[in-house]
Motif scaffolding. Structure first.
Motif, mmCIF file in Angstrom:
data_model
loop_
_atom_site.group_PDB
_atom_site.id
_atom_site.type_symbol
_atom_site.label_atom_id
_atom_site.label_comp_id
_atom_site.label_asym_id
_atom_site.label_seq_id
_atom_site.Cartn_x
_atom_site.Cartn_y
_atom_site.Cartn_z
ATOM 1 N N LEU A 56 -28.682 -3.623 43.569
ATOM 2 C CA LEU A 56 -27.326 -4.144 43.738
ATOM 3 C C LEU A 56 -27.180 -4.867 45.076
ATOM 4 O O LEU A 56 -26.569 -5.945 45.140
ATOM 5 C CB LEU A 56 -26.316 -3.005 43.635
ATOM 6 N N ALA A 57 -27.760 -4.319 46.135
ATOM 7 C CA ALA A 57 -27.696 -4.963 47.445
ATOM 8 C C ALA A 57 -28.464 -6.280 47.457
ATOM 9 O O ALA A 57 -27.983 -7.275 48.009
ATOM 10 C CB ALA A 57 -28.255 -4.025 48.517
ATOM 11 N N ILE A 138 -29.121 5.190 50.862
ATOM 12 C CA ILE A 138 -28.096 4.803 49.888
ATOM 13 C C ILE A 138 -26.797 4.437 50.591
ATOM 14 O O ILE A 138 -26.250 3.358 50.391
ATOM 15 C CB ILE A 138 -27.854 5.944 48.875
ATOM 16 N N PHE A 139 -26.290 5.355 51.422
ATOM 17 C CA PHE A 139 -24.936 5.199 51.939
ATOM 18 C C PHE A 139 -24.825 4.351 53.196
ATOM 19 O O PHE A 139 -23.757 3.827 53.480
ATOM 20 C CB PHE A 139 -24.308 6.578 52.182
ATOM 21 N N GLY A 147 -21.853 -4.587 49.659
ATOM 22 C CA GLY A 147 -20.431 -4.895 49.810
ATOM 23 C C GLY A 147 -19.529 -3.689 49.810
ATOM 24 O O GLY A 147 -18.318 -3.833 49.875
ATOM 25 N N PHE A 148 -20.085 -2.492 49.738
ATOM 26 C CA PHE A 148 -19.301 -1.261 49.773
ATOM 27 C C PHE A 148 -19.546 -0.565 51.109
ATOM 28 O O PHE A 148 -20.437 0.257 51.226
ATOM 29 C CB PHE A 148 -19.703 -0.314 48.643
ATOM 30 N N SER A 152 -16.801 2.166 57.136
ATOM 31 C CA SER A 152 -15.562 1.570 57.639
ATOM 32 C C SER A 152 -14.351 2.147 56.908
ATOM 33 O O SER A 152 -13.305 2.351 57.524
ATOM 34 C CB SER A 152 -15.598 0.048 57.504
ATOM 35 N N TYR A 153 -14.480 2.417 55.596
ATOM 36 C CA TYR A 153 -13.390 3.065 54.870
ATOM 37 C C TYR A 153 -13.119 4.455 55.434
ATOM 38 O O TYR A 153 -11.976 4.871 55.562
ATOM 39 C CB TYR A 153 -13.700 3.169 53.375
ATOM 40 N N PHE A 154 -14.179 5.173 55.771
ATOM 41 C CA PHE A 154 -14.035 6.511 56.351
ATOM 42 C C PHE A 154 -13.316 6.427 57.697
ATOM 43 O O PHE A 154 -12.436 7.245 57.997
ATOM 44 C CB PHE A 154 -15.410 7.163 56.502
#
Length: 180
Positions: A56-57, A138-139, A147-148, A152-154
């Protein structure tokens, strides 16, 4: 022959699950596996998820590069697959070598501690090390490239929580000062 009666329940459960696939999840409770086996299954799952997020990346990087070509020919290279296979072989060689060291030198488990119910062994620690590398990959590598950006969301969530807590403290402080 009596020894085979031990396996009667799990075999019947597995045969029933093959006829009715909805029964397979409760059937897994009958199977007895060791901590290392569960760790290896977790590692295999993380490796598969790492591969999927890696594809995906690379697709996202190929899409953003504005190259008008076939993704499967130019964006998805065999060198990355070779690196994935080499990484997998290295992980399992680490686990096998750590198990051999335990067997050859007769190293016992580190005992059950207050923080875990599992018997800590060198091979279980090797599996945990490999799982932590895959989790990081992965994370913190693949998903941001895809794109995920979870980190930054955390950070955004924690800053909103902190501002909410400070607002609540200010409101309760003002209420305690205004009451006679």
């Amino acid at each position: 022959m009596k020894e085979l009666l031990i396996y009667k329940k799990p075999v019947i459960a597995i045969l029933a699950a093959s006829k009715k696939p909805a029964v397979i999840v409760p059937t897994l409770g009958f199977l007895t596996v060791s901590d290392c086996t569960l760790g290896v299954f977790l590692l295999l799952g993380l490796m598969a998820l790492d591969f999927v997020t890696g594809v995906l990346a690379s697709w996202n990087m190929w899409k953003n590069s504005k190259i008008e070509s076939n993704f499967w020919k130019y964006g998805f290279s065999s060198s990355r697959i070779r690196l994935s296979i080499a990484k997998s072989v290295t992980y399992f060689l680490l686990i096998i070598c750590s198990y051999w060291i335990e067997v050859i030198f007769r190293i016992k488990s580190f005992g059950s501690n207050s923080y875990t119910d599992h018997e800590l062994t060198i091979s279980l620690l090797a599996i945990a090390f490999a799982c932590s590398i895959e989790f990081y990959s992965i994370f913190f590598e693949n998903l941001p490239k895809a794109g995920f950006d979870i980190w930054s969301y955390f950070k955004k969530m924690t800053s909103k929580i902190k501002s909410g807590i400070s607002t609540i403290k200010d409101i309760t402080k003002d209420d305690s000062n205004s009451t006679p």
